[in-house]
Structures are given as C-alpha cells and as structure tokens.
Design a protein around this motif. Sequence first.
Motif, short mmCIF file in Angstrom:
data_model
loop_
_atom_site.label_atom_id
_atom_site.label_comp_id
_atom_site.label_asym_id
_atom_site.label_seq_id
_atom_site.Cartn_x
_atom_site.Cartn_y
_atom_site.Cartn_z
N HIS A 166 0.84 -1.20 0.00
CA HIS A 166 0.00 0.00 0.00
C HIS A 166 0.88 1.25 0.00
O HIS A 166 1.93 1.27 0.63
CB HIS A 166 -0.92 0.01 1.23
N VAL A 167 0.40 2.28 -0.69
CA VAL A 167 1.12 3.56 -0.71
C VAL A 167 0.18 4.65 -0.20
O VAL A 167 -0.94 4.80 -0.71
CB VAL A 167 1.59 3.91 -2.14
N THR A 168 0.63 5.38 0.81
CA THR A 168 -0.16 6.52 1.31
C THR A 168 0.55 7.80 0.90
O THR A 168 1.73 7.99 1.21
CB THR A 168 -0.26 6.48 2.85
N ILE A 169 -0.18 8.66 0.20
CA ILE A 169 0.38 9.98 -0.16
C ILE A 169 -0.09 10.98 0.89
O ILE A 169 -1.27 11.03 1.24
CB ILE A 169 -0.12 10.44 -1.54
N VAL A 170 0.86 11.76 1.41
CA VAL A 170 0.53 12.77 2.42
C VAL A 170 0.76 14.15 1.81
O VAL A 170 1.88 14.45 1.36
CB VAL A 170 1.41 12.60 3.67
N ILE A 171 -0.30 14.98 1.76
CA ILE A 171 -0.12 16.35 1.24
C ILE A 171 -0.61 17.37 2.28
O ILE A 171 -1.46 17.06 3.11
CB ILE A 171 -0.81 16.58 -0.12
N ARG A 172 -0.05 18.57 2.19
CA ARG A 172 -0.33 19.55 3.24
C ARG A 172 -1.55 20.42 2.94
O ARG A 172 -2.01 21.14 3.81
CB ARG A 172 0.89 20.42 3.49
N VAL A 186 -3.61 8.33 -9.98
CA VAL A 186 -3.47 8.04 -8.54
C VAL A 186 -4.84 7.73 -7.94
O VAL A 186 -5.01 6.78 -7.19
CB VAL A 186 -2.79 9.24 -7.84
N GLU A 187 -5.83 8.56 -8.30
CA GLU A 187 -7.19 8.36 -7.75
C GLU A 187 -7.75 6.99 -8.15
O GLU A 187 -8.49 6.37 -7.38
CB GLU A 187 -8.12 9.47 -8.25
N GLU A 188 -7.38 6.53 -9.34
CA GLU A 188 -7.94 5.26 -9.83
C GLU A 188 -7.15 4.05 -9.33
O GLU A 188 -7.55 2.92 -9.57
CB GLU A 188 -7.95 5.28 -11.37
N ASN A 189 -6.04 4.29 -8.66
CA ASN A 189 -5.21 3.17 -8.21
C ASN A 189 -5.65 2.72 -6.81
O ASN A 189 -5.55 3.47 -5.84
CB ASN A 189 -3.74 3.61 -8.18
N GLU A 190 -6.14 1.50 -6.73
CA GLU A 190 -6.69 1.00 -5.46
C GLU A 190 -5.64 0.83 -4.38
O GLU A 190 -5.96 0.75 -3.19
CB GLU A 190 -7.38 -0.35 -5.69
N LYS A 191 -4.39 0.77 -4.77
CA LYS A 191 -3.32 0.59 -3.76
C LYS A 191 -2.85 1.91 -3.16
O LYS A 191 -1.96 1.93 -2.33
CB LYS A 191 -2.13 -0.14 -4.40
N ILE A 192 -3.44 3.03 -3.64
CA ILE A 192 -3.01 4.34 -3.14
C ILE A 192 -4.14 5.01 -2.36
O ILE A 192 -5.28 5.03 -2.81
CB ILE A 192 -2.57 5.27 -4.29
N SER A 193 -3.81 5.53 -1.17
CA SER A 193 -4.77 6.40 -0.47
C SER A 193 -4.07 7.73 -0.17
O SER A 193 -2.84 7.81 -0.21
CB SER A 193 -5.29 5.74 0.81
#
Length: 304
Positions: A166-172, A186-193
Amino acid sequence: MDRQVDLVIIGAGPAGMAAALYGSRAGLSTVMIDASAPGGKLLKTYQIENYPGVGTVSGPDLAMQMYQQSIAFGAEFLYGEVVEVTQDKKVRLADGTVLEAKAVIIGTGAREKEMGIPNEAEAIGHGESFCAVCDGAFFRNKDVVVIGGGNSALEEAQFLTRFASHVTIVIRRDVFRGSVKAQKEVEENEKISVIYHHIPKEVVLTDGKVSGIVLENVQTKEQQTLACQGIFPFIGQVPETSFVKDLGILNERGYVIANEQLETAVKEIYVAGDCKEKDLRQVVTATADGVIAATNAFHAITGM
Ligand code: NDP
C-alpha cells in the motif's frame, strides 16, 4: 598547465547532453563533466511519455540514446566533481584538474529536498529514499508513505504500487500540484490512499530502520503516527549550484538567474535545465535550454 577547452558543460543530464551535441556539432572543443553516469534525472525515471517524438520510453533508454548522440560529434565526457568555477571561467575539479574554458554552461540540475525533521538523517538509506525507480524493489509487500503532491510524488507513488502492498500519499493542502493526468491515475489506483492537510513531523525508527512517520494536521495540530517501512519525500528540489555560489549569479533559493539567451551576469557563463530559475521543469525544456545556451556560447566564442 591547465587544459584549454572552448566549451565546458557541467552536468550530463538532458540539458548538458543537448548542449554537448550542439557545441561539438558546431565545431567547438567540448567537454561535459559529471560526477555520476550521464543521464541525470532520466536515470531515476521509470517512464517518459511527454518527450516529443519518442512515444513512451524508459528514462535510462532515453538517457543512453541522448548520451550516444551527444558524444557522436566529438564531445568528451569527463567523470569528476566540479568544486569551483571562477569569473574567468576556470573550472576546478575535486581531483585538482583545472579546465580553462572560453565558455561554460551550468547544467547540474537539482536534487530532491529533504524533509528536515528529526531522525531523517538516520533514516536515509534505511527506509527513506528519494528514488522509487532505484529502491522501489526493496519495498515489496511493504507499506510506503510518499510525502508531497507534485508530479514527482504522484508519478513515484504510482510506480511504487508495483512493489508495495500500500502507498499513502501525504499532502499539506487539499489539492495536488501535479498534472490532472497524474492525479487521475493516482485516484484510480486501489493501492493508493491520500491523507490531506498533514505534514511530516518525525521519522520513527525501530532497530535503526524506518517503522513509521509522525504526521501533524496543519489545521488542528493533532498528531498521528502512521506505521510504514518506507518513506519517499518528493517535496521539491534543491539546485546543485554550490560551486558557483561566489559568482553572484544565484537567486535567494540557489537557482541560477539568466536572461532569455541563458546568459548569466558573468560573461560567457550560461545556464541550462532545472538549476535555472524558471517555471517549467521538463526534459524538453531542459534540452531546449541546452541548445540555446550552446548556440549562444558558439556565437560568443567565434564572433559568428
Ligand atoms: P513540486 O514543487 O512541483 O511539488 C512539491 C510538492 O511538495 C507540493 O505538493 C508541495 O505542496 C509539497 N511540499 C513542499 N514543501 C513541503 C513540505 N515542507 N512539507 C510537505 N509538503 C511539501 O516538486 P516536484 O519535485 O514534484 O516537481 C518539480 C518540477 O518538476 C515541477 O515543475 C514538476 O512539474 C516537474 N516534473 C514533471 C514531471 C513530468 O512532467 N512528467 C515529472 C516530475 C517532475 P504545496 O503544493 O502545498 O506547495
């Protein structure tokens, strides 16, 4: 005696390689210097699909093709670290070599910025990395955090899902800075939140390896610890320009200031690519810069 060269190009990324092609093809004795293998950021890029004329190509493949073309007309590649360039265009390398140039092009690019938070120094190389293409395979079936919402973060996060569980993207903020296309993927990738409105505060280490990251909500200041084995910060770039810091050609962020001809304030010293102060940093804008800088160097040297 110092070696005399018409054109010295510092940096062998797309900007430097394009400059070497144009300089040598115009008949200038041309030396291109880099402390690493030629290719620059191309070597760290999995896939490129926005360099006109080549369709979709792997970064290292494009680097190899550019390099071969850049030396085909006699440009020399010199492996070494430049530590200083003087007003009179003497280029000094760490091993003591000095090249006396008629013109110099600075094309050293920029490196990824560190987060500047506690435990980061210990974490780099032990779970924290700045290159998904280089290190992604170490994170097979692991949880990975990507910090930042620019094109680098979005593209690298997408690439990391080949390996990570799993990949979690953190934005400010609550909006990305990267392109609409990259966001959509990214939005369509189920492995990314995505975690919005958070910034990194501290890397958590267990037995010397990354085991989590402390995040702070920028609005409420509440903190949470996210367990992960990998951290990839892509929060912008730092230009590689320390070797010209005394020439008075840098802005407050270390980028080289130049006019449209890519001339700096020092005569016959030019800049090309990502280390230049500019808005759009792409492979194609870097190569265009290299071509403009080399052509103007040719005019200046030959008076033609
Ligand atoms: P960017 O500056 O575009 O994005 C940096 C990201 O990091 C932003 O989301 C920014 O947030 C965030 N950020 C900055 N500082 C911090 C911090 N201290 N803490 C947390 N988050 C932070 O950098 P990139 O490296 O992504 O891209 C550099 C350039 O290269 C850009 O011009 C980009 O378009 C280009 N590029 C193009 C590619 C392509 O065309 N395929 C691929 C990769 C890069 P905020 O938005 O809130 O400021």
